[in-house]
Write an enzyme that holds these catalytic residues in place. Structure first.
Site, PDB file in Angstrom:
ATOM      1  N   ASP A 173      -2.668 -18.602   0.996  1.00 24.04           N
ATOM      2  CA  ASP A 173      -3.670 -19.299   0.171  1.00 24.04           C
ATOM      3  C   ASP A 173      -4.375 -20.369   1.000  1.00 24.04           C
ATOM      4  OD1 ASP A 173      -1.210 -20.562   0.215  1.00 24.04           O
ATOM      5  OD2 ASP A 173      -1.214 -21.147  -1.895  1.00 24.04           O
ATOM      6  N   ASP A 201     -12.068  -9.335   4.621  1.00 28.30           N
ATOM      7  CA  ASP A 201     -13.344  -9.303   3.883  1.00 28.30           C
ATOM      8  C   ASP A 201     -13.909 -10.716   3.772  1.00 28.30           C
ATOM      9  OD1 ASP A 201     -13.187  -6.526   3.322  1.00 28.30           O
ATOM     10  OD2 ASP A 201     -14.125  -6.853   1.361  1.00 28.30           O
ATOM     11  N   TYR A 257       0.811  -1.216   0.000  1.00 24.31           N
ATOM     12  CA  TYR A 257       0.000   0.000   0.000  1.00 24.31           C
ATOM     13  C   TYR A 257       0.847   1.271   0.000  1.00 24.31           C
ATOM     14  CZ  TYR A 257      -4.534  -2.218   0.922  1.00 24.31           C
ATOM     15  OH  TYR A 257      -5.697  -2.934   0.834  1.00 24.31           O
ATOM     16  N   LYS A 303       3.435 -15.671   2.861  1.00 22.43           N
ATOM     17  CA  LYS A 303       3.638 -16.418   1.605  1.00 22.43           C
ATOM     18  C   LYS A 303       5.135 -16.705   1.509  1.00 22.43           C
ATOM     19  CE  LYS A 303       2.116 -18.078  -2.351  1.00 22.43           C
ATOM     20  NZ  LYS A 303       1.233 -19.251  -2.428  1.00 22.43           N
ATOM     21  N   ASP A 331      -6.142  -7.285   4.408  1.00 22.53           N
ATOM     22  CA  ASP A 331      -7.279  -6.655   3.745  1.00 22.53           C
ATOM     23  C   ASP A 331      -8.171  -7.730   3.125  1.00 22.53           C
ATOM     24  OD1 ASP A 331      -8.848  -4.557   2.609  1.00 22.53           O
ATOM     25  OD2 ASP A 331      -7.882  -4.963   0.690  1.00 22.53           O
TER      26      ASP A 331
HETATM   27  C1  IPM Z   1     -10.262  -1.352   4.109  1.00 20.27           C
HETATM   28  C2  IPM Z   1     -10.513  -0.795   2.736  1.00 20.27           C
HETATM   29  C3  IPM Z   1      -9.331   0.079   2.343  1.00 20.27           C
HETATM   30  C4  IPM Z   1      -8.107  -0.805   2.354  1.00 20.27           C
HETATM   31  C5  IPM Z   1      -9.472   0.811   1.020  1.00 20.27           C
HETATM   32  C6  IPM Z   1     -10.749   1.617   0.941  1.00 20.27           C
HETATM   33  C7  IPM Z   1      -8.285   1.682   0.740  1.00 20.27           C
HETATM   34  O1  IPM Z   1     -10.726  -1.815   1.812  1.00 20.27           O
HETATM   35  O2  IPM Z   1     -10.175  -0.560   5.069  1.00 20.27           O
HETATM   36  O3  IPM Z   1     -10.158  -2.572   4.251  1.00 20.27           O
HETATM   37  O4  IPM Z   1      -7.830  -1.493   1.361  1.00 20.27           O
HETATM   38  O5  IPM Z   1      -7.392  -0.811   3.348  1.00 20.27           O
HETATM   39 MN    MN Z   2     -10.691  -3.822   2.693  1.00 16.01          MN
END
Ligand code: IPM
Ligand code: MN
Length: 369
Positions: A223, A251, A141, A191, A247
């Site tokens: 993975d 999710d 990032y 990884k 990240d």
């Molecule tokens: C999160 C979001 C952010 C990230 C984006 C919006 C930059 O997906 O907070 O997880 O990737 O960190």
């Molecule tokens: Mn995210």
């Protein structure tokens, strides 16, 4: 207790859910006799429109003079074709860097009342309770160089995955400290079969583990971790990993609980005020419709009370109120699966009533004891 909270609602449903979380913080202040001052600032797309920057200087200054920061979400189609420096997400990355928010804690807990909403069978998800500790200020990032280029005369692109050893050490140490208060197990995800950065990560995890003999360390390739999260989520306690892996895995993990709309996060600062935000985004498709689930934001506010102000009883009271309302069957659209849903505002109202109602109950109990 007297505290100042910087509130950055951001874009899309960020404004709606943050309003709900502030209402709940006000109710908690009323119930427990605290004084919270809320000061508002802009970040993301709305800040680009108003000030020409996704993170205006005055927003950063506001955060720095506050005791904690409550953030909504940033982004939307309006700004999607902006140049990289003028994208809403840039505001989020910049605030993480400027406030030194190196550790992002994303707890994943199972709510019995929501077992229907999870795509996994109840026996797989029942009792799952783990914490993802995501490194937040390094890796792909932020690494430089990053951008379009020409290599050997051909159009090309570069992103850089860079970490200092100390950045790995401090986040892994925090994971071990958090594990000591939980089930004493750390799963370090990397990884290492491919990436040099992951080999240093693994080595660092081993070094830290030697200092925390009461905690078990296991390594898992990313993975495989993606698969294990679905196959057997109960095996995890604390999962620690670098920025990009964290990240993606968080999710994925969020779906286990039924909805992304349920998951709070805390971004812990190495020194300054910490920041609290739901892990979901600005959801432009449902923005402005009073439909969004405010629970992730409300639970982020609970985390703020606990982690920044040390108000454990207050945080628990908010979490209990959320649980009660879910048990009573109230669902926003993301969780309603076709049946009648309540609005964002109605959900907030129910949680507020439950929070203030606990007091009435405890007073009655007190009178009889
Ligand atoms: C999160 C979001 C952010 C990230 C984006 C919006 C930059 O997906 O907070 O997880 O990737 O960190
Ligand atoms: Mn995210």
């Amino acid at each position: 207790m007297k505290k100042k909270i910087a509130v950055l609602p951001g874009d899309g449903i960020g404004t709606e859910v943050t309003k709900g979380a502030v209402d709940i913080l006000k109710a908690a202040a009323e119930r427990f006799g605290h004084e919270f001052e809320f000061e508002y600032g802009q970040i993301g797309g709305c800040a680009i429109d108003a000030c020409g920057s996704p993170l205006p200087d005055e927003t950063l200054a506001l955060c720095k003079r506050s005791d904690a920061v409550l953030l909504g979400a940033v982004g939307g189609p309006k700004w999607d074709s902006n140049p990289p420096e003028m994208r809403p997400e840039k505001g989020l990355l910049a605030i993480r860097k400027h406030l030194n928010l190196f550790a992002n804690l994303r707890p994943i807990s199972f709510y019995a009342s929501l077992s229907e909403a999870s795509p996994l069978r109840t026996e797989i998800i029942e009792g799952a309770d783990f914490l993802i500790v995501r490194e937040l200020t390094g890796g792909l990032y932020f690494g430089k160089p990053s951008g379009r280029t020409v290599i050997d005369g051909e159009e090309a692109v570069v992103d850089t995955l860079q970490y200092h050893k100390y950045e790995m050490k401090r986040i892994i140490e925090l994971a071990f400290q958090l594990a000591q208060k939980r089930k004493r197990k750390v799963t370090s995800v990397d990884k290492a079969n491919v990436l040099e950065s992951s080999r240093m990560w693994r080595e660092t995890a081993e070094e830290v583990a030697a200092e925390y003999k009461d905690v078990t360390l296991e390594h898992m390739l990313v993975d495989n971790a993606a698969m294990q999260l679905i196959r057997n989520p109960k095996q995890f306690d604390v999962v620690v990993t670098e920025n990009m892996f964290g990240d993606i895995l968080s999710d994925e993990a969020s779906v286990l609980t039924g909805s992304l709309g349920m998951l709070p996060s805390a971004s812990i600062s190495a020194g300054g005020p910490s920041l609290y935000e739901p892990i979901h985004g600005s959801a432009p498709d449902i923005a402005g419709q009073n439909k969004a689930n405010p629970i992730a934001s409300i639970l982020s506010a609970a985390s703020l009370l606990r982690n920044s102000f040390g108000l454990n009883e207050e945080a628990e009271a908010v979490e209990l109120a959320v649980e009660k309302v879910l048990e009573e069957g109230f669902r926003t659209a993301d969780l309603a699966s076709g049946s009648k849903a309540v609005t964002t505002e109605e959900m907030v109202e129910e949680i507020k009533t439950a929070l203030l109602g606990q007091e009435a109950i405890s007073q009655i109990m007190g009178a009889y004891s």
